[in-house]
Enzyme design. Structure first.
Site, short mmCIF file in Angstrom:
data_model
loop_
_atom_site.label_atom_id
_atom_site.label_comp_id
_atom_site.label_asym_id
_atom_site.label_seq_id
_atom_site.Cartn_x
_atom_site.Cartn_y
_atom_site.Cartn_z
N PRO A 160 11.59 85.12 29.35
CA PRO A 160 11.20 83.78 29.80
C PRO A 160 11.78 82.65 28.97
CG PRO A 160 9.34 84.95 28.83
CD PRO A 160 10.43 85.95 29.01
N ASN A 161 12.19 81.63 29.67
CA ASN A 161 12.67 80.35 29.12
C ASN A 161 14.09 80.41 28.58
OD1 ASN A 161 10.26 78.77 29.60
ND2 ASN A 161 9.30 80.02 28.02
N ARG A 209 17.51 72.56 26.04
CA ARG A 209 16.45 72.05 25.18
C ARG A 209 16.57 72.70 23.81
NH1 ARG A 209 11.85 70.30 27.84
NH2 ARG A 209 11.25 69.63 25.78
N TYR A 254 18.03 76.84 18.97
CA TYR A 254 18.66 77.93 19.71
C TYR A 254 20.16 77.75 19.93
CZ TYR A 254 13.88 79.41 20.61
OH TYR A 254 12.59 79.84 20.47
N ASN A 287 16.70 90.62 25.07
CA ASN A 287 15.98 89.57 24.36
C ASN A 287 14.73 89.29 25.19
OD1 ASN A 287 14.88 87.35 23.18
ND2 ASN A 287 16.80 86.21 22.98
N ALA A 303 9.39 85.50 24.56
CA ALA A 303 7.97 85.51 24.15
C ALA A 303 7.28 86.83 24.48
CB ALA A 303 7.24 84.35 24.82
N GLU A 349 17.13 95.49 20.62
CA GLU A 349 16.37 94.24 20.74
C GLU A 349 17.14 93.13 20.03
OE1 GLU A 349 12.46 94.72 19.06
OE2 GLU A 349 12.07 92.55 19.03
N HIS A 387 17.24 88.86 19.03
CA HIS A 387 16.65 87.52 19.00
C HIS A 387 17.67 86.55 18.43
CE1 HIS A 387 12.82 89.09 20.09
NE2 HIS A 387 13.00 90.05 19.20
N ARG A 392 9.69 82.55 11.18
CA ARG A 392 8.96 81.64 12.07
C ARG A 392 7.46 81.92 12.02
NH1 ARG A 392 12.10 81.06 17.62
NH2 ARG A 392 10.61 79.33 17.76
O1 CA2 Z 1 14.83 83.95 18.88
C1 CA2 Z 1 14.74 84.41 20.03
O2 CA2 Z 1 15.71 84.81 20.67
C2 CA2 Z 1 13.37 84.47 20.71
O3 CA2 Z 1 13.32 85.69 21.46
C3 CA2 Z 1 13.31 83.28 21.63
C4 CA2 Z 1 11.96 83.13 22.34
C5 CA2 Z 1 10.82 83.19 21.33
O4 CA2 Z 1 9.58 83.18 22.03
C6 CA2 Z 1 10.89 84.44 20.46
O5 CA2 Z 1 9.83 84.41 19.54
C7 CA2 Z 1 12.22 84.49 19.73
C8 CA2 Z 1 11.91 81.79 23.06
C9 CA2 Z 1 12.93 81.67 24.13
C10 CA2 Z 1 12.87 80.28 24.66
O6 CA2 Z 1 14.17 79.81 24.81
C11 CA2 Z 1 14.40 78.48 24.78
C12 CA2 Z 1 15.71 78.09 24.86
C13 CA2 Z 1 16.01 76.76 24.80
C14 CA2 Z 1 15.01 75.83 24.69
C15 CA2 Z 1 13.71 76.21 24.63
C16 CA2 Z 1 13.40 77.55 24.69
#
Ligand code: CA2
Length: 150
Positions: free
Chosen positions: A11-12, A19, A24, A76, A79, A100, A102, A109
């Protein structure tokens, strides 16, 4: 026949590059798909690249990877890493090698990001290399499944 790997995104991650670039990076998910495709090509691998914001949809795609006789999965889970027993179970049921990945170093974090259900089944975990980590994860998986660089 070429081996196929699945590169899955939770997700996201469709918001990459749109964003929070300070966290990221500036690359979009389309850029990540290109990077992964280029890396797979180097190793003669076919790739299925997917993103979903829906937990059950990710479970279905993971089941598809097994049905389609994929050689491995890079994921990946975003969340869902920290919450999803369903994704852990689906990955376990595939009996495929799972890497996996990230983008950020989750261990630097918030404490709730320090635990991963997916790590229970992952052969390896990549974190903190930015989107380049996807390419590194594919290279590691290629070595595991015996795909040689062309
Ligand atoms: O560091 C990573 O790749 C994460 O998997 C990213 C997730 C986070 O919940 C994990 O703890 C670590 C969040 C992905 C959201 O992606 C976004 C990308 C751009 C802007 C906002 C969110």
């Amino acid at each position: 026949m070429a081996q196929t790997i699945y590169v899955l995104n939770g997700p996201n991650l469709n918001m990459l590059g749109v964003r929070e670039p300070e966290k990221y990076g500036a690359a979009t998910l389309a850029d990540v798909e290109r990077l992964c495709g280029d890396t797979c090509k180097r190793f003669g691998l076919d790739m299925v690249f997917r993103q979903s914001n829906i937990e059950g949809e990710l479970v279905t795609i993971i089941q598809e990877a097994r049905l389609k006789k994929a050689a491995g999965i890079v994921i990946n889970p975003a969340a869902y890493t920290h919450t999803s027993v369903a994704i852990l179970d689906a990955l376990t049921l595939t009996e495929l090698p799972v890497i996996e990945i990230h983008i950020t170093n989750v261990h630097q974090r918030e404490p709730f990001r320090h635990h991963s259900y997916v790590s229970k089944v992952a052969k390896a975990v990549m974190a903190g290399f930015g989107v380049q980590g996807y390419s590194l994860a594919i290279q590691g998986l290629a070595a595991m499944i015996g795909a040689k660089e062309k």
